[in-house]
Scaffold this active site. Structure first.
Site, mmCIF file in Angstrom:
data_model
loop_
_atom_site.group_PDB
_atom_site.id
_atom_site.type_symbol
_atom_site.label_atom_id
_atom_site.label_comp_id
_atom_site.label_asym_id
_atom_site.label_seq_id
_atom_site.Cartn_x
_atom_site.Cartn_y
_atom_site.Cartn_z
ATOM 1 N N VAL A 1 20.887 -17.684 58.214
ATOM 2 C CA VAL A 1 21.611 -17.084 57.098
ATOM 3 C C VAL A 1 22.667 -16.141 57.668
ATOM 4 C CG1 VAL A 1 21.376 -16.001 54.850
ATOM 5 C CG2 VAL A 1 19.406 -17.118 55.867
ATOM 6 N N THR B 1 28.590 -10.911 49.205
ATOM 7 C CA THR B 1 27.736 -10.510 48.072
ATOM 8 C C THR B 1 26.316 -10.239 48.572
ATOM 9 O OG1 THR B 1 26.880 -12.707 47.557
ATOM 10 C CG2 THR B 1 29.072 -12.160 46.682
ATOM 11 N N HIS C 1 23.812 -11.868 48.101
ATOM 12 C CA HIS C 1 23.069 -13.135 48.202
ATOM 13 C C HIS C 1 22.245 -13.187 49.496
ATOM 14 C CE1 HIS C 1 22.741 -17.021 46.216
ATOM 15 N NE2 HIS C 1 22.630 -17.556 47.409
HETATM 16 C C1 DLZ Z 1 23.603 -20.369 48.852
HETATM 17 C C2 DLZ Z 1 23.458 -20.092 50.317
HETATM 18 C C3 DLZ Z 1 24.345 -19.220 50.955
HETATM 19 C C4 DLZ Z 1 25.447 -18.517 50.252
HETATM 20 N N1 DLZ Z 1 24.255 -18.985 52.270
HETATM 21 C C5 DLZ Z 1 23.263 -19.600 52.986
HETATM 22 C C6 DLZ Z 1 23.146 -19.361 54.371
HETATM 23 O O1 DLZ Z 1 23.918 -18.641 55.024
HETATM 24 N N2 DLZ Z 1 22.123 -19.982 55.029
HETATM 25 C C7 DLZ Z 1 21.222 -20.808 54.381
HETATM 26 O O2 DLZ Z 1 20.303 -21.328 55.029
HETATM 27 N N3 DLZ Z 1 21.343 -21.049 53.074
HETATM 28 C C8 DLZ Z 1 22.335 -20.483 52.356
HETATM 29 N N4 DLZ Z 1 22.462 -20.720 51.023
HETATM 30 C C9 DLZ Z 1 21.551 -21.733 50.398
HETATM 31 C C10 DLZ Z 1 20.189 -21.169 49.944
HETATM 32 O O3 DLZ Z 1 19.324 -20.989 51.064
HETATM 33 C C11 DLZ Z 1 19.515 -22.165 48.986
HETATM 34 O O4 DLZ Z 1 19.514 -23.441 49.556
HETATM 35 C C12 DLZ Z 1 20.211 -22.229 47.643
HETATM 36 O O5 DLZ Z 1 20.313 -20.952 47.075
HETATM 37 C C13 DLZ Z 1 19.454 -23.150 46.655
HETATM 38 O O6 DLZ Z 1 18.127 -22.686 46.454
#
Ligand code: DLZ
Length: 165
Positions: free
Chosen positions: A90, A95, A97
């Site tokens: 991640v 944001t 998030h």
């Molecule tokens: C939505 C999202 C975002 C913005 N960033 C990442 C990220 O950096 N790494 C990651 O593994 N997943 C990201 N996701 C997706 C979320 O983990 C998830 O798949 C969605 O919110 C759907 O549940």
């Protein structure tokens, strides 16, 4: 967390039990796939380096890190593996998030461990920048996949040793 001082791929080879009779599930998030692919490669190579058979390593993908919890839980419920490695990355955005995904995923994986059925290893990189992630998937700070594989083997051995008491 002084990871700048610690190479994730540095460990004492002799301290790791032989994994020839162990089975592993690896759940990999598709988000930031360049990073998670490198983490997967590190984990896979390290497991086999310690004797795990390729046919006993089951790799499944999930869309994002948040889905690692369900993906790991499914492996646990299958009762076909001795340990699960959850791999994701991640990257902090503009944001909150990032915080919710990191917190939810971490909490979910921790809860699977509390259940105590199968060890679930935390292979989630939570980084401020892509550069930080690159440093930890085979860059100057080693590969977290290696660390996860070693931890998985040690936890299978730990569980077996406690079960044998
Ligand atoms: C939505 C999202 C975002 C913005 N960033 C990442 C990220 O950096 N790494 C990651 O593994 N997943 C990201 N996701 C997706 C979320 O983990 C998830 O798949 C969605 O919110 C759907 O549940």
């Amino acid at each position: 967390m002084a990871s700048a001082l610690h190479n994730l791929s540095d460990y004492d080879f002799a301290s790791v039990p032989n994994a020839a009779d162990m089975k592993f599930g690896i759940v990999v998030s598709e988000w930031n796939s360049k990073i998670t692919g490198a983490l997967l490669q590190g984990a896979f190579d390290t497991l086999t380096r310690h004797g795990a058979k390729e046919e006993n390593i089951f790799v499944k993908t999930v869309p994002g890190s948040f889905e690692l919890v369900f993906g790991s839980s499914a492996f646990v419920k299958s009762a076909k593996v001795d340990a699960v490695i959850a791999i994701g990355c991640v990257i902090k955005g503009d944001t909150p998030h990032f915080d919710y995904i990191c917190q939810g995923t971490t909490q979910g994986l921790a809860e699977l461990n509390v259940k105590g059925e199968v060890p679930v290893i935390y292979g989630l990189l939570t980084c401020n920048t892509m550069e930080q992630a690159e440093e930890r998937c085979g860059g100057m700070l080693g590969n977290k996949g290696d660390e996860c594989a070693v931890t998985a083997i040690k936890m299978v051995d730990y569980k077996r040793s406690v079960s044998a008491l």
